[in-house]
Design an enzyme around this catalytic site. Structure first.
Site, PDB file in Angstrom:
ATOM      1  N   HIS A 280       0.836   1.229 -13.084  1.00  0.00           N
ATOM      2  CA  HIS A 280       1.622   0.068 -13.510  1.00  0.00           C
ATOM      3  C   HIS A 280       3.108   0.458 -13.531  1.00  0.00           C
ATOM      4  O   HIS A 280       3.464   1.520 -14.044  1.00  0.00           O
ATOM      5  CB  HIS A 280       1.172  -0.385 -14.902  1.00  0.00           C
ATOM      6  CG  HIS A 280       1.915  -1.605 -15.356  1.00  0.00           C
ATOM      7  ND1 HIS A 280       1.618  -2.868 -14.876  1.00  0.00           N
ATOM      8  CD2 HIS A 280       2.976  -1.750 -16.184  1.00  0.00           C
ATOM      9  CE1 HIS A 280       2.460  -3.738 -15.410  1.00  0.00           C
ATOM     10  NE2 HIS A 280       3.297  -3.086 -16.204  1.00  0.00           N
TER      11      HIS A 280
ATOM     12  N   ASN B 279      -5.389   2.791 -12.933  1.00  0.00           N
ATOM     13  CA  ASN B 279      -4.425   1.807 -12.440  1.00  0.00           C
ATOM     14  C   ASN B 279      -3.029   2.389 -12.558  1.00  0.00           C
ATOM     15  O   ASN B 279      -2.731   3.127 -13.503  1.00  0.00           O
ATOM     16  CB  ASN B 279      -4.511   0.525 -13.279  1.00  0.00           C
ATOM     17  CG  ASN B 279      -3.514  -0.534 -12.825  1.00  0.00           C
ATOM     18  OD1 ASN B 279      -3.390  -0.831 -11.637  1.00  0.00           O
ATOM     19  ND2 ASN B 279      -2.777  -1.113 -13.775  1.00  0.00           N
TER      20      ASN B 279
ATOM     21  N   ILE C  22      -7.393  -9.389 -11.525  1.00  0.00           N
ATOM     22  CA  ILE C  22      -7.904  -8.908 -12.816  1.00  0.00           C
ATOM     23  C   ILE C  22      -9.415  -8.706 -12.681  1.00  0.00           C
ATOM     24  O   ILE C  22     -10.097  -9.489 -12.026  1.00  0.00           O
ATOM     25  CB  ILE C  22      -7.604  -9.952 -13.936  1.00  0.00           C
ATOM     26  CG1 ILE C  22      -6.091 -10.184 -14.058  1.00  0.00           C
ATOM     27  CG2 ILE C  22      -8.251  -9.543 -15.257  1.00  0.00           C
ATOM     28  CD1 ILE C  22      -5.372  -9.377 -15.096  1.00  0.00           C
ATOM     29  N   LEU C  23      -9.908  -7.626 -13.263  1.00  0.00           N
ATOM     30  CA  LEU C  23     -11.346  -7.353 -13.221  1.00  0.00           C
ATOM     31  C   LEU C  23     -11.942  -7.654 -14.593  1.00  0.00           C
ATOM     32  O   LEU C  23     -11.340  -7.322 -15.623  1.00  0.00           O
ATOM     33  CB  LEU C  23     -11.578  -5.892 -12.834  1.00  0.00           C
ATOM     34  CG  LEU C  23     -11.125  -5.545 -11.409  1.00  0.00           C
ATOM     35  CD1 LEU C  23     -11.034  -4.041 -11.215  1.00  0.00           C
ATOM     36  CD2 LEU C  23     -12.053  -6.173 -10.372  1.00  0.00           C
TER      37      LEU C  23
ATOM     38  N   GLY D  80       0.777  -1.232   0.000  1.00  0.00           N
ATOM     39  CA  GLY D  80       0.000   0.000   0.000  1.00  0.00           C
ATOM     40  C   GLY D  80       0.806   1.279   0.000  1.00  0.00           C
ATOM     41  O   GLY D  80       0.335   2.307   0.485  1.00  0.00           O
ATOM     42  N   THR D  81       2.022   1.254  -0.551  1.00  0.00           N
ATOM     43  CA  THR D  81       2.787   2.513  -0.576  1.00  0.00           C
ATOM     44  C   THR D  81       2.138   3.523  -1.532  1.00  0.00           C
ATOM     45  O   THR D  81       2.230   4.729  -1.294  1.00  0.00           O
ATOM     46  CB  THR D  81       4.260   2.293  -0.980  1.00  0.00           C
ATOM     47  OG1 THR D  81       4.326   1.798  -2.312  1.00  0.00           O
ATOM     48  CG2 THR D  81       4.967   1.350  -0.026  1.00  0.00           C
ATOM     49  N   ASN D  82       1.483   3.034  -2.568  1.00  0.00           N
ATOM     50  CA  ASN D  82       0.765   3.975  -3.447  1.00  0.00           C
ATOM     51  C   ASN D  82      -0.466   4.546  -2.750  1.00  0.00           C
ATOM     52  O   ASN D  82      -0.803   5.716  -2.938  1.00  0.00           O
ATOM     53  CB  ASN D  82       0.400   3.300  -4.773  1.00  0.00           C
ATOM     54  CG  ASN D  82       1.585   3.299  -5.720  1.00  0.00           C
ATOM     55  OD1 ASN D  82       1.981   4.343  -6.235  1.00  0.00           O
ATOM     56  ND2 ASN D  82       2.181   2.132  -5.930  1.00  0.00           N
TER      57      ASN D  82
HETATM   58  C1  GAR Z   1       3.473  -1.087  -7.349  1.00  0.00           C
HETATM   59  O1  GAR Z   1       4.762  -1.048  -7.875  1.00  0.00           O
HETATM   60  C2  GAR Z   1       2.442  -1.071  -8.462  1.00  0.00           C
HETATM   61  O2  GAR Z   1       2.802  -0.268  -9.545  1.00  0.00           O
HETATM   62  C3  GAR Z   1       2.431  -2.523  -8.859  1.00  0.00           C
HETATM   63  O3  GAR Z   1       2.531  -3.231  -7.636  1.00  0.00           O
HETATM   64  C4  GAR Z   1       3.208  -2.422  -6.662  1.00  0.00           C
HETATM   65  C5  GAR Z   1       2.310  -2.283  -5.443  1.00  0.00           C
HETATM   66  O4  GAR Z   1       2.959  -1.640  -4.396  1.00  0.00           O
HETATM   67  N1  GAR Z   1       1.264  -2.849  -9.603  1.00  0.00           N
HETATM   68  C6  GAR Z   1       1.244  -3.729 -10.597  1.00  0.00           C
HETATM   69  O5  GAR Z   1       2.215  -4.380 -10.940  1.00  0.00           O
HETATM   70  C7  GAR Z   1      -0.095  -3.878 -11.316  1.00  0.00           C
HETATM   71  N2  GAR Z   1       0.055  -4.571 -12.551  1.00  0.00           N
HETATM   72  P1  GAR Z   1       2.157  -0.933  -3.209  1.00  0.00           P
HETATM   73  O6  GAR Z   1       1.174  -1.965  -2.628  1.00  0.00           O
HETATM   74  O7  GAR Z   1       3.215  -0.593  -2.206  1.00  0.00           O
HETATM   75  O8  GAR Z   1       1.448   0.290  -3.726  1.00  0.00           O
END
Ligand code: GAR
Length: 202
Positions: free
Chosen positions: A112, A110, A95-96, A14-16
């Site tokens: 990526h 999203n 995937i949705l 969940g850093t994003n």
């Molecule tokens: C992030 O790097 C995000 O871009 C990636 O997973 C990580 C989640 O980190 N997402 C994907 O690869 C989607 N295809 P987070 O939980 O710390 O935000």
């Protein structure tokens, strides 16, 4: 003006999500408000981040619900209950279906961790994306924020940011730099941009 109501869907660290929370606090996001966090896993650290910031959260486990349809129906009912305008997939590792994405055209974002159309699509997620970029030997990678449609990583691009690859990079160091220098910057900016479309009133 009524802010756009945002739901953030997560599966892991969940850093994003944290970057979005911080952006709301610092004023980068002013047109939207994080109203709900939905986690596909009960173990996701993202849940702690929601708790720490008094954001409502729900755990929706596909495994427990037994089918994609039941999983998506549960998510839809939560989104409707909270009158959500925008859905942000922030490290959401499920995937949705087209059935779901068709309900929310240009309302699902999203993030990526590559420059789409490189290193994306089914099977490209998390650390694996960076492993593939290093394996290929590209010198520049980055992150993309895009709208979500039925094609994995196939929707219209909203923002991208490039990050240079260092010859000593490991998947882990590259992932960290792409997050810090790209994802955590363009995701909040994109969310603000899209939120501006979905505010209500004047
Ligand atoms: C992030 O790097 C995000 O871009 C990636 O997973 C990580 C989640 O980190 N997402 C994907 O690869 C989607 N295809 P987070 O939980 O710390 O935000």
């Amino acid at each position: 003006m009524l802010k756009a109501k945002i739901a953030v869907l997560v599966s892991g660290g969940g850093t994003n999500l944290q970057a979005l929370i911080d952006a709301q606090k610092s004023g980068v996001i002013t047109s939207g408000e994080i109203t709900l966090v939905i986690s596909s896993s009960p173990k996701a650290y993202a849940i702690e981040r929601a708790k720490n910031n008094n954001i409502e959260y729900a755990i929706v486990s596909k495994k427990e619900l037994g089918s994609q349809e039941a999983f998506e129906n549960k998510i839809v009912s939560l989104l409707e209950e909270k009158e959500i305008d925008i859905i942000v997939l922030a490290g959401f590792m499920c995937i949705l279906s087209k059935n779901f994405t068709d309900r929310y055209p240009e309302r699902i974002l999203n993030v990526h961790p590559s420059l789409i159309p490189s290193f994306c699509g089914e099977g490209f997620y998390g650390l694996h994306v960076h492993e593939k970029a290093l394996e290929y030997g590209v010198k520049v990678t980055g992150a993309t924020v895009h709208f979500v449609n039925e094609i994995p990583d196939g929707g219209k691009i909203i923002m991208q940011k490039a990050v240079e690859i260092d010859e000593n990079d490991t998947p882990e160091t590259l992932q960290k730099r792409v997050m810090e220098n790209a994802e955590w910057i363009i995701l909040p900016r994109s969310v603000e941009l899209v939120s501006q479309r979905y505010t209500k009133g004047n």
